[in-house]
Design an enzyme around this catalytic site. Sequence first.
Site, PDB file in Angstrom:
ATOM      1  N   LYS A  11       0.845  -1.208   0.000  1.00 52.36           N
ATOM      2  CA  LYS A  11       0.000   0.000   0.000  1.00 52.36           C
ATOM      3  C   LYS A  11       0.867   1.239   0.000  1.00 52.36           C
ATOM      4  CE  LYS A  11       0.805   1.511   4.380  1.00 52.36           C
ATOM      5  NZ  LYS A  11       1.644   2.652   4.665  1.00 52.36           N
ATOM      6  N   ASP A 145      -2.962  -1.261   9.647  1.00 53.25           N
ATOM      7  CA  ASP A 145      -3.070  -1.299   8.182  1.00 53.25           C
ATOM      8  C   ASP A 145      -3.744  -2.573   7.672  1.00 53.25           C
ATOM      9  OD1 ASP A 145      -1.614   1.073   8.063  1.00 53.25           O
ATOM     10  OD2 ASP A 145       0.288   0.072   7.641  1.00 53.25           O
TER      11      ASP A 145
END
Length: 304
Positions: A11, A145
């Site tokens: 990401k 996350d």
Amino acid sequence: MTSTTVRAPAKINLGLSVGPLRDDGFHELATVYMALDLHDTVRVSLRDDDQVTVAVHADADGRAESTAVPLDADNLAVRAVEMLRSAAGVTTGVDLMIRKVIPVAGGMAGGSSDAAAALVGANAELGLGWSREALAELAADLGSDVPFLLHGGVGIGTGRGEQISPVLSRGRYAFLVVVASEGLSTPEVYAEFDRLEPDPAPPHVAPELMSALRGHDAERLGEHLTNDLEAAALSLRPELDRVLQIGVDAGALAGIVSGSGPTCVFLLEDDADAQQLTAELWSAPGCADVIHTHGPASGARIIA
Ligand code: ATP
């Protein structure tokens, strides 16, 4: 022996706004995540005993330094399987094989993504049939996350980053990722942020960033990429300033430090720019690799 293979995306944070420190030791965040094509691969298979093992390998295409990845219960993917087994009340053993490509300790959430992929793979191999929402609840306990990496695409993360709302985003974007030869520790970067910014404002998502994503406007997106951790990462690694400058001078629309760094990410106008820019970025200080990738990509998905 059967196995399930899951793709684990990296990401980036297109926007990372860091607010005040909470009583639980986390900062209040407002972040816009994007999952990338750049990915690790996690293969999950069952064992005859009750052990959970992990092997990590970085083969010819596997760029990341696999030696920095723990091979015991500290591996986030192992922790994910242990947590799922205990929540589901099963003791069947699991072997994990991670093909590591995402830079380690690079602010791209490789460990968190391996954990998300391990949840998806173990859910399938153990035949648990948990929904993605149920897995997402466990994911939040594994790391801030992890829920986004199950989700994928583009999402806003609030709370400590674990509360995800989907974002309407059109089209795809091209990026170059500059991997540093040495990682940075996320807690150290936050400690430096606290030193530089003892009284941060409440976090927010820039409306211009959201409208650029809705309109698939790469130039505008480039103008509104932000990362409140960038000053802290630059303070700990001053040479990153030079890396960012080289990319922008060479024609990238914008460059930012990815999350807690030290990886730097450059947004490109299109793929035609990639080759020339890659060559220039290889000369940047501390550069260990330059990776051409695209986003958004899906979250942890079974591929075989
Ligand atoms: P964070 O998610 O904390 O921001 P990061 O994205 O910068 O971290 P990661 O590659 O996820 O970096 O790794 C951070 C640390 O987590 C590593 O230095 C390593 O010791 C540990 N770790 C645990 N499991 C893994 C894994 N599966 N892959 C990589 N690192 C792992």
